[in-house]
Each structure stands twice: as C-alpha cells, then as structure tokens.
Enzyme design. Structure first.
Site, mmCIF file in Angstrom:
data_model
loop_
_atom_site.group_PDB
_atom_site.id
_atom_site.type_symbol
_atom_site.label_atom_id
_atom_site.label_comp_id
_atom_site.label_asym_id
_atom_site.label_seq_id
_atom_site.Cartn_x
_atom_site.Cartn_y
_atom_site.Cartn_z
ATOM 1 C CG HIS A 126 5.101 1.136 2.811
ATOM 2 N ND1 HIS A 126 4.472 2.270 2.364
ATOM 3 C CD2 HIS A 126 4.611 0.903 4.053
ATOM 4 C CE1 HIS A 126 3.649 2.709 3.290
ATOM 5 N NE2 HIS A 126 3.700 1.897 4.330
ATOM 6 C CG ASP A 153 1.524 5.027 4.853
ATOM 7 O OD1 ASP A 153 1.183 3.848 5.049
ATOM 8 O OD2 ASP A 153 2.676 5.442 5.062
ATOM 9 N NE ARG A 210 2.762 6.142 9.138
ATOM 10 C CZ ARG A 210 1.730 5.569 8.540
ATOM 11 N NH1 ARG A 210 1.780 4.302 8.172
ATOM 12 N NH2 ARG A 210 0.631 6.246 8.310
ATOM 13 C CG HIS A 251 -0.116 0.184 2.519
ATOM 14 N ND1 HIS A 251 0.672 -0.804 3.039
ATOM 15 C CD2 HIS A 251 0.016 1.243 3.359
ATOM 16 C CE1 HIS A 251 1.254 -0.382 4.152
ATOM 17 N NE2 HIS A 251 0.879 0.865 4.359
HETATM 18 C C1 SIN Z 1 3.440 1.065 7.721
HETATM 19 O O1 SIN Z 1 3.603 2.235 8.054
HETATM 20 O O2 SIN Z 1 2.714 0.739 6.798
HETATM 21 C C2 SIN Z 1 4.200 0.001 8.492
HETATM 22 C C3 SIN Z 1 5.539 -0.239 7.907
HETATM 23 C C4 SIN Z 1 6.345 -1.189 8.743
HETATM 24 O O3 SIN Z 1 5.937 -1.545 9.833
HETATM 25 O O4 SIN Z 1 7.424 -1.566 8.304
#
Ligand code: SIN
Length: 284
Positions: A261, A116, A276, A114
């Site tokens: 990602h 974000d 994050r 995806h």
């Molecule tokens: C995410 O922000 O989608 C998670 C990425 C991760 O945990 O590596």
C-alpha cells in the site's frame, strides 16, 4: 507444519455471505463490506465471512464505524495477537500506531509503496486502520496493489528466476534513513523469500518492497537493484490496484502477506489522523 506451507487451501468459489454484504471495488483487489457493526462482538459466522472476504479481496473496507480504542483492539484480536511496532507506539496503548499528518509534518508513514514492517522476522499478517479525521479539502487516499497478481503476471522465466531467491529487509532504511527518526537501539533486519506462499490461500505473492527491501541475497548490488526495480515497476501497475477514498470513521483492513500500500500525501498542510492496530504474523 512448516511456516511456508499452506495449512488450509482457501476456496474462493465456495464463499456464500449470509451476514454481510460484499461489494468489490475492482475485479482484482479491494471490497467494501456492509451490514456490520464492528463495535459489537462478532459472531463466529460474521468473523468467518469477514475473514473470507479478506482472503478473497486482500483488502476490505468498512464505513461509518464508531469504535473506541478498546473495541478497535478487540476487533484486531479476533484475527490474532496484536503486533507491537518497533518505533511507533501510542502513549497508554502500545498496540496502537497513530497515523498523523499536519502542517508540522516532515514525512508521513507509508508514503512509499510497502507491506508493513517486513524488516521483522515475523512481519504482521494484517493492519487495521481506523480513520478519525480526513483532510478538509480532500486527498489522503490510500492505494493498494495485489501482489498475487504481480507475481502471477510475470513471465515464466522471471518467475523461475526469483522463486528460490531471498532478500534482506532492513528497518534502518525507513526509520533511521527515510524518516530520519532518532531511534535508540537495534532495528529489525531479516531475510525473507522474494516470493512468499500465503499460509491460508496457498497462492504465491511477490514479497519485496521499496521501503524495507535492501538487497537480494547472493546477487551483486547492480544485479539486485536492477531486478528489484523491475519487480517494483511491474507490481505498481494500475490494473493490480485499487484506491480507497477515506471518510471519517472508515476502516481499511489489509492483508500484508499479499498486498502493498501507499498513502498519498497530497493534502499538506491539512490534517489527517487515524489509529492503526496490526495483527501479528508468522515467518514468511
Ligand atoms: C500505513 O499504515 O502505511 C499508512 C497508510 C495510510 O496512512 O493510508
């Protein structure tokens, strides 16, 4: 100026780094940045060079950083206002999302490819994940793909077909569907171009993802599913990817406008924990 037009064309060949060292992870995507302490207030030159590296490599990585939550937020704010996630907010720090998995987890954030929060009418420009704890026996890497390359390597007739299309992105799919969270109220749902023009680089990037994209507008369910499936399988090609191996105190900063990602959940029941912050974006 309309949002879908580049405000400034970014010239990759003109970048000369004077304050940081930049080592690409692959020829296509990802670079590790050295000689910078992100806990300090960045100079204008440092900021410009980090921003340039992000535009050039689409995701950048830093090691051995020691940031408080306030310093993490301050670093994010250099790049724009911070986004507040529709469902995940850390107590006392609504701009921070806790990325956590342990023996009690039923799902993890980001396990499906995806970009974000694309269900939002103005999806985040970038995300900055600061990892505190990594699984004791390894695993928990994050994979990234370059969505410029995904678009550019489609056959011309396919590019022509998808260029003018839009798709619905729906938060229900993830937060009430896949993750089965109890979420009160409305979740965001938006229509975005299938191919977006990056506002800084002016390049076209594929902008659909398995998490949030519900259906291409104006096509039947069969037609839409077939085209989306082809686009996903194409964009997940290994030669568009890089893989980041986390260590505690590493940071990944990705540009959501031109990447997707996926977090690998290959370490259950071990723990992985990070914070994050997400930089707000504009309408695609
Ligand atoms: C995410 O922000 O989608 C998670 C990425 C991760 O945990 O590596």
């Amino acid at each position: 100026m309309p949002d879908d037009r580049p405000d400034r064309h970014f010239d990759n060949d003109r970048i000369v780094y004077k304050t940081i060292r930049v080592e690409p992870l692959t020829p296509t995507i990802g670079a590790e940045i050295f000689d910078i302490d992100l806990a300090q207030t960045l100079t204008a030159q440092q900021f410009d060079e980090i921003h340039a590296a992000l535009m050039r490599h689409a995701v950048i990585f830093f090691r051995d950083q020691q940031l408080t939550i306030e310093q993490h937020k301050a670093f994010g704010r250099r790049f724009g206002e911070l986004d507040i996630h529709p469902t995940s907010r850390m107590a006392g720090h609504p701009e921070v999302i806790e990325i956590k998995a342990d023996e009690n987890s039923k799902y993890i954030a980001g396990e499906v490819w995806h970009s974000d929060v694309t269900a939002s009418p103005t999806p985040p420009m970038g995300s900055i994940l600061y990892m505190h704890q990594t699984p004791a026996n390894g695993g928990g890497d994050t994979l990234f793909v370059n969505m410029y390359r995904a678009y550019e390597t489609l056959a011309e007739p396919v590019r022509k077909m998808i260029d003018g299309l839009t798709a619905i992105h729906d938060g229900d799919r993830v937060w009430r569907g896949r993750q089965k969270k109890t979420v009160p109220g409305e979740l965001p749902r938006s229509e975005h171009p299938v191919v977006r023009i990056h506002p800084v680089t002016g390049r076209r990037a594929l902008y659909v993802n398995r998490n949030f994209t519900e259906q291409i507008v104006g096509l039947s369910r069969l037609e839409s599913d077939a085209i989306l499936d082809m686009l996903y399988r194409h964009s997940e090609r290994d030669d568009f990817k890089c893989r980041f191996k986390w260590r505690p105190n590493s940071i990944a900063f990705w540009d959501n406008r031109c990447t997707m990602h996926q977090a690998m959940w290959d370490y259950y029941p071990q723990k992985r924990y990070g914070h994050r912050v997400t930089v707000a974006g504009t309408k695609p």
